[in-house]
Design a protein around this motif. Structure first.
Motif, PDB file in Angstrom:
ATOM      1  N   GLY A   1      39.906  -7.919  57.650  1.00  0.00           N
ATOM      2  CA  GLY A   1      40.166  -6.501  57.834  1.00  0.00           C
ATOM      3  C   GLY A   1      38.891  -5.710  58.041  1.00  0.00           C
ATOM      4  N   LEU A   2      37.887  -5.960  57.196  1.00  0.00           N
ATOM      5  CA  LEU A   2      36.625  -5.248  57.324  1.00  0.00           C
ATOM      6  C   LEU A   2      35.877  -5.636  58.596  1.00  0.00           C
ATOM      7  CD1 LEU A   2      35.290  -5.339  53.641  1.00  0.00           C
ATOM      8  CD2 LEU A   2      36.284  -3.394  54.863  1.00  0.00           C
ATOM      9  N   SER A   3      35.895  -6.920  58.917  1.00  0.00           N
ATOM     10  CA  SER A   3      35.164  -7.358  60.120  1.00  0.00           C
ATOM     11  C   SER A   3      35.833  -6.832  61.390  1.00  0.00           C
ATOM     12  CB  SER A   3      35.063  -8.880  60.168  1.00  0.00           C
ATOM     13  OG  SER A   3      36.340  -9.482  60.299  1.00  0.00           O
ATOM     14  N   SER A   4      37.160  -6.682  61.347  1.00  0.00           N
ATOM     15  CA  SER A   4      37.866  -6.145  62.506  1.00  0.00           C
ATOM     16  C   SER A   4      37.477  -4.689  62.760  1.00  0.00           C
ATOM     17  CB  SER A   4      39.385  -6.257  62.295  1.00  0.00           C
ATOM     18  OG  SER A   4      40.093  -5.660  63.371  1.00  0.00           O
ATOM     19  N   LYS A   5      37.451  -3.890  61.683  1.00  0.00           N
ATOM     20  CA  LYS A   5      37.146  -2.472  61.833  1.00  0.00           C
ATOM     21  C   LYS A   5      35.657  -2.193  62.033  1.00  0.00           C
ATOM     22  CE  LYS A   5      41.136  -0.467  61.694  1.00  0.00           C
ATOM     23  NZ  LYS A   5      41.610   0.296  62.882  1.00  0.00           N
ATOM     24  N   MET A   6      34.815  -2.979  61.368  1.00  0.00           N
ATOM     25  CA  MET A   6      33.381  -2.699  61.409  1.00  0.00           C
ATOM     26  C   MET A   6      32.660  -3.399  62.551  1.00  0.00           C
ATOM     27  SD  MET A   6      32.553  -2.867  57.308  1.00  0.00           S
ATOM     28  CE  MET A   6      30.878  -2.224  57.449  1.00  0.00           C
ATOM     29  N   LEU A   7      33.188  -4.552  62.964  1.00  0.00           N
ATOM     30  CA  LEU A   7      32.473  -5.367  63.948  1.00  0.00           C
ATOM     31  C   LEU A   7      33.315  -5.750  65.159  1.00  0.00           C
ATOM     32  CD1 LEU A   7      30.810  -7.802  61.378  1.00  0.00           C
ATOM     33  CD2 LEU A   7      29.641  -5.998  62.663  1.00  0.00           C
ATOM     34  N   ASN A   8      34.591  -5.381  65.133  1.00  0.00           N
ATOM     35  CA  ASN A   8      35.511  -5.778  66.194  1.00  0.00           C
ATOM     36  C   ASN A   8      35.628  -7.301  66.283  1.00  0.00           C
ATOM     37  OD1 ASN A   8      37.394  -5.032  68.182  1.00  0.00           O
ATOM     38  ND2 ASN A   8      35.905  -5.340  69.834  1.00  0.00           N
TER      39      ASN A   8
END
Length: 277
Positions: A135-142
């Motif tokens: 979830g975090l990598s999707s929002k922060m790093l795509n």
């Protein structure tokens, strides 16, 4: 006596192992969004890969959140549902060859089980786990896949991300070296690269999981923690658990087939069984 099959049905993956003569055979993983399709797919793949017939299977033991969708025996073979937390504890001890430990199941979230020869106790858990990583990598790093996040984190520098004890005091604090994290993402810099952020996300998740395990060992007076589940394959986690070991003298064990501990524990539950279908 035939082979006992253990199946752990998760939200997106299904894991299957065979247990015969107290040995684990051919752990396999199948990815599918439909839990019923993944169960039958995993079972068929296991049978084919091992040259087995249905007559070679004595019993099927299923567990995990997706097992609630199964209401009849698989292919007419005796099938029993097993409590997931019980399976986690049994599988963790069996694979680690320890008589007593905190067994940590790191999946989408994280569960903590106190397990010994007397049985298994579900202590509780945290929503921090693989779902948090993605979830975090999707929002922060795509970034939306584990392998891509792990690759991106290579060469990352936490000095651009986390606030450490050494950043906020020059005094020596007993038990807390200067490099101890005071705040995850508490010092994120404009100079932080994508690699730094990726490593910061991984560090946040595994430090949280590891510290809760440390607290659990103090409650139950043990120094052994068995790590299981999908997240055991994240290479950057090893350095984090080694750091926690040095700080708190807790021994973190990652046994062979750690990803398949819950499926293994389900197969091991045959003598005392669960809810037979």
């Amino acid at each position: 006596m035939g082979m006992v099959i253990g199946i752990d049905v998760g939200g997106s993956t299904t894991k299957i192992v065979g247990l015969h003569d107290h040995k684990v055979y051919s752990p396999l993983l199948v990815k599918a969004n439909d839990p019923v399709a993944s169960i039958y797919g995993a079972f068929g793949k296991f049978i084919n890969a091992n040259g087995l017939t249905l007559n070679d299977i004595e019993h099927v033991m299923i567990t995990g959140v997706g097992s609630s969708y199964i209401h009849q025996p698989l292919y007419g073979i005796p099938t029993t549902k097993v409590d997931e937390f019980r399976a986690i504890g049994k599988g963790g001890l069996f694979l680690s060859k320890l008589p007593r430990a905190i067994v940590v199941s790191m999946g989408t979230g994280t569960a903590y089980i106190m397990a010994d020869e007397q049985g298994e106790v579900h202590m509780g858990g945290t929503g921090v786990g693989g779902g948090t990583l993605l979830g975090l990598s999707s929002k922060m790093l795509n970034i939306r896949h584990f392998d891509d996040l792990i690759a991106m984190a290579e060469g990352g520098n936490l000095a651009h991300i986390d606030l450490n004890i050494g950043d906020i005091t020059q005094d020596q604090i007993v038990g807390l070296p200067p490099e101890t994290t005071a705040s995850n993402f508490g010092k994120i810099s404009d100079l932080a690269t994508k690699a730094d952020i990726a490593l910061g996300i991984i560090n946040l998740v595994f430090q949280t999981i590891g510290m809760l395990a440390v607290f659990a060992t103090r409650i139950y007076n043990t120094r052994d923690v068995v790590l299981t589940g999908n997240l055991t394959t994240v290479p950057q986690s090893q350095a984090i658990f080694e750091m926690l070991h040095r700080m708190y003298q807790v021994q973190f064990h990652t046994p062979p087939y750690a990803e398949f501990a819950t499926a293994t524990g389900a197969a091991l539950s045959l003598p005392t069984a669960g809810n037979r279908l």
